[in-house]
Structures are given as C-alpha cells and as structure tokens.
Motif scaffolding. Sequence first.
Motif, mmCIF file in Angstrom:
data_model
loop_
_atom_site.group_PDB
_atom_site.id
_atom_site.type_symbol
_atom_site.label_atom_id
_atom_site.label_comp_id
_atom_site.label_asym_id
_atom_site.label_seq_id
_atom_site.Cartn_x
_atom_site.Cartn_y
_atom_site.Cartn_z
ATOM 1 N N SER A 39 -11.327 5.709 12.619
ATOM 2 C CA SER A 39 -11.007 7.007 13.512
ATOM 3 C C SER A 39 -10.939 6.715 15.047
ATOM 4 C CB SER A 39 -12.268 7.854 13.176
ATOM 5 O OG SER A 39 -13.419 7.070 13.656
ATOM 6 N N GLY A 40 -10.516 7.742 15.793
ATOM 7 C CA GLY A 40 -10.387 7.457 17.041
ATOM 8 C C GLY A 40 -9.532 6.270 17.662
ATOM 9 N N PHE A 41 -9.921 5.682 18.724
ATOM 10 C CA PHE A 41 -9.172 4.771 19.367
ATOM 11 C C PHE A 41 -9.593 3.170 18.915
ATOM 12 C CE2 PHE A 41 -6.457 7.240 21.752
ATOM 13 C CZ PHE A 41 -7.319 8.618 21.946
ATOM 14 N N SER A 94 -3.224 5.525 17.493
ATOM 15 C CA SER A 94 -1.718 5.127 16.818
ATOM 16 C C SER A 94 -0.499 5.830 17.626
ATOM 17 C CB SER A 94 -1.845 5.203 15.334
ATOM 18 O OG SER A 94 -2.129 6.503 15.104
ATOM 19 N N ASN A 95 -1.302 7.037 18.080
ATOM 20 C CA ASN A 95 0.009 8.015 18.423
ATOM 21 C C ASN A 95 0.489 7.282 19.885
ATOM 22 O OD1 ASN A 95 0.091 10.602 16.885
ATOM 23 N ND2 ASN A 95 -2.211 10.718 17.482
ATOM 24 N N ILE A 96 0.077 6.502 20.524
ATOM 25 C CA ILE A 96 0.724 5.887 21.621
ATOM 26 C C ILE A 96 1.995 4.963 21.507
ATOM 27 C CG2 ILE A 96 0.205 4.253 23.592
ATOM 28 C CD1 ILE A 96 -2.728 5.364 23.504
ATOM 29 N N PRO A 97 1.524 3.990 20.493
ATOM 30 C CA PRO A 97 2.921 3.111 20.095
ATOM 31 C C PRO A 97 3.843 4.034 19.353
ATOM 32 C CG PRO A 97 0.933 2.281 18.920
ATOM 33 C CD PRO A 97 0.285 3.507 19.836
ATOM 34 N N CYS A 98 3.535 5.035 18.584
ATOM 35 C CA CYS A 98 4.181 5.749 17.853
ATOM 36 C C CYS A 98 5.372 6.377 18.599
ATOM 37 C CB CYS A 98 3.486 6.613 17.004
ATOM 38 S SG CYS A 98 2.853 6.135 15.397
ATOM 39 N N MET A 99 4.702 7.168 19.778
ATOM 40 C CA MET A 99 5.690 7.979 20.634
ATOM 41 C C MET A 99 6.659 6.980 21.535
ATOM 42 S SD MET A 99 5.178 11.269 20.080
ATOM 43 C CE MET A 99 5.150 10.438 18.354
ATOM 44 N N SER A 107 -4.661 1.119 11.601
ATOM 45 C CA SER A 107 -5.476 -0.038 11.101
ATOM 46 C C SER A 107 -5.911 -0.724 12.556
ATOM 47 C CB SER A 107 -4.661 -1.129 9.993
ATOM 48 O OG SER A 107 -5.484 -2.085 10.082
ATOM 49 N N SER A 108 -4.739 -0.855 13.642
ATOM 50 C CA SER A 108 -4.803 -1.654 14.804
ATOM 51 C C SER A 108 -5.209 -0.784 15.881
ATOM 52 C CB SER A 108 -3.682 -2.579 14.761
ATOM 53 O OG SER A 108 -2.542 -1.866 14.830
ATOM 54 N N PHE A 109 -4.672 0.473 15.946
ATOM 55 C CA PHE A 109 -4.710 1.125 16.971
ATOM 56 C C PHE A 109 -5.892 2.478 16.996
ATOM 57 C CE2 PHE A 109 -1.072 -0.932 18.039
ATOM 58 C CZ PHE A 109 -0.961 -1.168 19.483
ATOM 59 N N GLY A 110 -6.144 2.784 15.757
ATOM 60 C CA GLY A 110 -7.280 3.648 15.508
ATOM 61 C C GLY A 110 -6.231 4.893 15.159
ATOM 62 N N ILE A 111 -6.830 5.948 14.399
ATOM 63 C CA ILE A 111 -6.088 7.224 14.107
ATOM 64 C C ILE A 111 -5.443 7.893 15.453
ATOM 65 C CG2 ILE A 111 -6.003 9.504 12.919
ATOM 66 C CD1 ILE A 111 -7.706 8.305 10.805
ATOM 67 N N LYS A 112 -6.042 8.063 16.214
ATOM 68 C CA LYS A 112 -5.755 8.707 17.787
ATOM 69 C C LYS A 112 -4.763 7.689 18.302
ATOM 70 C CE LYS A 112 -9.407 12.238 17.987
ATOM 71 N NZ LYS A 112 -10.358 12.642 18.880
ATOM 72 N N TYR A 165 0.909 -1.410 -0.058
ATOM 73 C CA TYR A 165 0.033 -0.074 0.061
ATOM 74 C C TYR A 165 0.721 1.319 -0.062
ATOM 75 C CZ TYR A 165 -4.023 -2.879 0.949
ATOM 76 O OH TYR A 165 -4.927 -3.778 0.910
ATOM 77 N N GLY A 166 2.061 0.998 0.237
ATOM 78 C CA GLY A 166 2.811 2.439 0.119
ATOM 79 C C GLY A 166 2.770 3.087 1.310
ATOM 80 N N ILE A 167 2.315 2.474 2.408
ATOM 81 C CA ILE A 167 2.199 3.441 3.628
ATOM 82 C C ILE A 167 3.140 3.187 4.687
ATOM 83 C CG2 ILE A 167 -0.247 3.618 3.436
ATOM 84 C CD1 ILE A 167 -0.555 1.083 5.408
ATOM 85 N N PRO A 168 3.470 4.245 5.369
ATOM 86 C CA PRO A 168 4.498 4.351 6.454
ATOM 87 C C PRO A 168 4.106 3.688 7.691
ATOM 88 C CG PRO A 168 3.758 6.713 6.518
ATOM 89 C CD PRO A 168 3.074 5.742 5.141
ATOM 90 N N PHE A 169 4.904 3.564 8.601
ATOM 91 C CA PHE A 169 4.628 2.832 9.793
ATOM 92 C C PHE A 169 3.522 3.449 10.629
ATOM 93 C CE2 PHE A 169 5.794 3.020 14.761
ATOM 94 C CZ PHE A 169 5.343 1.729 15.114
ATOM 95 N N PRO A 170 3.338 4.614 11.055
ATOM 96 C CA PRO A 170 2.367 5.103 11.567
ATOM 97 C C PRO A 170 0.889 4.994 11.206
ATOM 98 C CG PRO A 170 4.234 6.736 11.847
ATOM 99 C CD PRO A 170 4.456 5.627 10.442
ATOM 100 N N VAL A 171 1.169 5.271 9.889
ATOM 101 C CA VAL A 171 -0.336 5.189 9.055
ATOM 102 C C VAL A 171 -0.732 3.436 9.060
ATOM 103 C CG1 VAL A 171 -1.400 5.227 6.912
ATOM 104 C CG2 VAL A 171 0.016 6.889 7.691
ATOM 105 N N LEU A 172 -0.009 2.616 9.160
ATOM 106 C CA LEU A 172 -0.148 1.220 9.225
ATOM 107 C C LEU A 172 -0.838 0.982 10.625
ATOM 108 C CD1 LEU A 172 -0.174 -1.747 8.292
ATOM 109 C CD2 LEU A 172 1.966 -1.736 9.002
ATOM 110 N N LEU A 173 -0.276 1.637 11.646
ATOM 111 C CA LEU A 173 -0.664 1.360 13.272
ATOM 112 C C LEU A 173 -2.273 1.968 13.305
ATOM 113 C CD1 LEU A 173 2.268 2.542 15.588
ATOM 114 C CD2 LEU A 173 1.224 0.053 15.187
#
Length: 512
Positions: free
Chosen positions: A436-438, A124-129, A117-122, A107-115
């Motif tokens: 969206s969300g969590f 995803s910031n937890i594992p990202c940080m 799918s499993s954590f939600g858009i908001k 899909y050409g997507i980076p790690f945060p965008v892939l996350l």
Amino acid sequence: MDNSNVNTSSVVQVGEFYELEVGKDVRDSKGYNEDIAPTTVKARTWNTWNVAALWVGMAICVPTYTLGGVLTAYFGLSVTEALITILIANIIVLIPLTLNAFPGTKYGIPFPVLLRSSFGIKGSNIPCMIRALVACGWFGIQTLFGGIAIHILMSNLFEPWATLGGTGEVIGFFVFLVINLFIVIKGSESIKILETIAAPLLLTVGIGLMMWSYPQISVTELLATPANRPEGASFWGYFFGGLTAMVGFWATLSLNIPDFSRYVKSQKSQIVGQIIGLPATMFFFASLGVVLTAASMSLVGETISDPINLIGKIDSPVWVGVAMVMIIIATLSTNTAANIVSPTNDFQNIAPKKINQTRGVLLTGMFGVLLMSWELLKKLGWIDSDVSVEAMYTGWLLGYSSLLGPIAGIMIVDYFIIKKQRLELAELYLSDGIYSGFNKAGLIAFAIPVALTLTAMTTDMFSWFYQFGWFTGSIMGGLVYFIASKQQATSHVGIEQTSMDANEIQAVQDNT
C-alpha cells in the motif's frame, strides 16, 4: 478465478503459474477491477509463434523504416554502422524485455500491477503516467501515418477525394483512430488474431519490396557510403549515442511487456518468441528503409525517405492500393499493441473502480489526439508550424524514453533480487496491504537518475549521463533501488515490508 462467497482471497499454483482465487477482500478493494486482475490459466493462450508475430507486427512500421536514415543523418553513422547498431540495440533490449516478462507470465499481472511491488500501489501511478504519456505520443504519430495511408488509398480509389488534401488526411486520421480503439476494446484475443494474420503478410510484402528495389541500387556502393561526421572524429561516441537512441526505441515495451506476457502459455514461449520476432525483423525492415530510400531516385525520380509518400508516387493504381492496405495493416498492428494497451492499463491503475478497459482506451485516444492536435490543425490550414512529425519522434520522444531506463532497472532488481521472484499476489490489489501507499525505495531510485538526466538535458553538466541515458539510467536506478531497499526497515507497517525477502514474508504469513 472468483470465490464469490469467500471473504479472503487465496493463491493457487498451477504448474509454473500462479492463479488468484478472488475473494471479497480483493474484489471490494479500490486497487482492483476485472480488467487488470491476474489472467487465469485458462486465458493464457499465446504460444511462441503468437509472441513472435506480435513483435513482427509491432516492428514493421514507418518509424522502423526510417531508423537507418535517422542514424546516418542525426547520429553521424555510415549506412553499415547504422544497420549494425540497430541489430545490436535490439539484441540488448531483449534482456529487459525477457526479464520483465517473467513476472507477467508467472503471475498473470499487467505492468501497472507489477509496478506496485516496487513503487507501492499509489506510487506506481508516477511511472505509469510517464509511460502512458510516451505511448500516447507514439499513438498520435502512428495514427497520423495510418490516416495518411487511408487518404492516399481513398484518393487512388476515388479521384475527387484527392482534392481534399490535408483535410482528407485529417479525416483518415480519425477513421484510423476509431479502428484502433475498437480492436483494443474487443480485448487481447482480437489483438492476437490481428498480429497473427498481419505478421506473414507484412513479411511477404517487405520481401517483395526488397526484391523490387534491389536491382535499382548497388549494395556495395550503398554500404560504402561514408559517415556524416567530422573527419577524424571518434566512432565510439557517435556509436553509443545512436545505440542509446535505438535501445530507447523499445524502452517503452521493455517496461510494459507484462501486459502481453500475462497471456503467454509458458516462460519458454515468451523468451523464444521474443528472440525470434524482434531483432531480425527490426534489422530487416530498417535495411529495407535504407535500400528503398537509396533506390527511390531511380524508381520515382526523387529521393524520398517516407514509405507512404514513396509508394504513393508509383504510377500504378493497383499496386498503390495494395501497398496502402499493407501499410494500414502494418500501422494498425503496431499501434494497437505498442501504443494503446499500455496506457489503457496505466489509466486504469489510477482508479480501477472508475476506469475500466473501455474508458482507458478512450482516454488513450483522447490524449493521442491532443498531442497531435498541432499537426492536425496544420493540415487543416488553421495554423502554421515548422515542427515536423519526424522531429517529434527523433527528438523529444526518443529523448523522453531515456527517462524510462531507471524504471526498467528498478523492476528487474525488485523482482529478481529483492523479491527473489516471489510476489504476494492478493496483496498487490489490497489498498491496505503490504504494497500500500508509496515505496520510498522505488521513488528515490527513480528520482536520482531522472534528476541527473534532466540536469544533463538543460545544462552542460553530466552530458555523458544523458548521452548514454537508457544505460546509465537503468543501471543507476537498479543500483540505488537495491541499496535503498536493503536499508529500508523491514519492521515498519505498510510498504516497507516489501523489502522482506520471500522466505521472511512467508514465515510471517504462516505465523498469522
């Protein structure tokens, strides 16, 4: 692709790839900017050898050189056991590396965008940080190594520079930091070029160093060096402890490998490239560290485990200069790819409309400096500290990496089992879409193994869970996520819909 006059985005399949034709809905969404947008098919230019070169460039670095010594000194393994452990660990880590690279390539997507799918858009910031903090820590450490190499090089070229001492090393730190940040700001092609040039140079130098040191030691005696553990103690406990630490060494990259696989030409290229580039390089360079450390007494009159200081003691200005340039290139190729790209994307994920790639890179540099500030102040003579850099990366950074295991398990289960390798590409960027969300399933699956790990680290309970941290964390994270996703109601609006399988999602879209 960009559909400037179209309101609704669409997804087009091009061979094995999917490409997003960006409409007004995605372009105006808070979760989108051009730097974390899906890579176009035209921009996916990395071939098998570029991927292999990426891993050669990242694996040849000072911490890799010291891994054999770390396992013998801190984990009670013999030299032979340590080297075998390193090889096995890097074969094991290929599993999450290649699996998590799949959606990035498709899909050409980076790690945060892939996350998302499993954590939600908001969410995803937890594992990202968490991932970003580990990378910034390693960035500071590698930048310090690069700065020391620059200081030794300058001292070799200009004798008065040597009188600067620690101040010269701090100046080198900031010079090296600026070079790193500049390369990443220039984009993925500059990183590809750097790694492609660096890989053969570094391998050539590594082979040369091995040939130089080999006559000074007895390989048979070296490999027969006994283990530093209590007599009669079981080998397996020490082995699995060391194995967990060595897998944890690249646990970070096993998460954010989509940041690179999004630029690869095919799934075959990312798989074969990683197999060629990682295990053999790690084994060779760790072996080089063991051999050179053993030979250092004969070469320079004292035992030195740090390659920068070892080479700095060679009585030949020309060879010292050449070696320092190679170490600078090696550290640069590792730092830019392994420690800047991921946090740059992770910081963008917080607020894509406000943080672009350049700002993400600068934030990474700032946090890297802050995390190493104690060492920089110590070198300037402003503070006293007994904490060594080696203790930092063999202690909390490797231990902290064990917290990343659950994320790897969650990502693999989400993409291959729950989503059946099907993601709704445009929805990953829509703040009011199905991701969206969590995602409660992702957060629960992450929280449970992390809570057990932290309990084990601070008490005598569940010590086995922490001892095998990456394995226990990734297995539990994936298992809990699978159960939680299956139980999560598919009829709820929002993120709960992500537990629908690919056919159900497609059916809903076809009927709307």
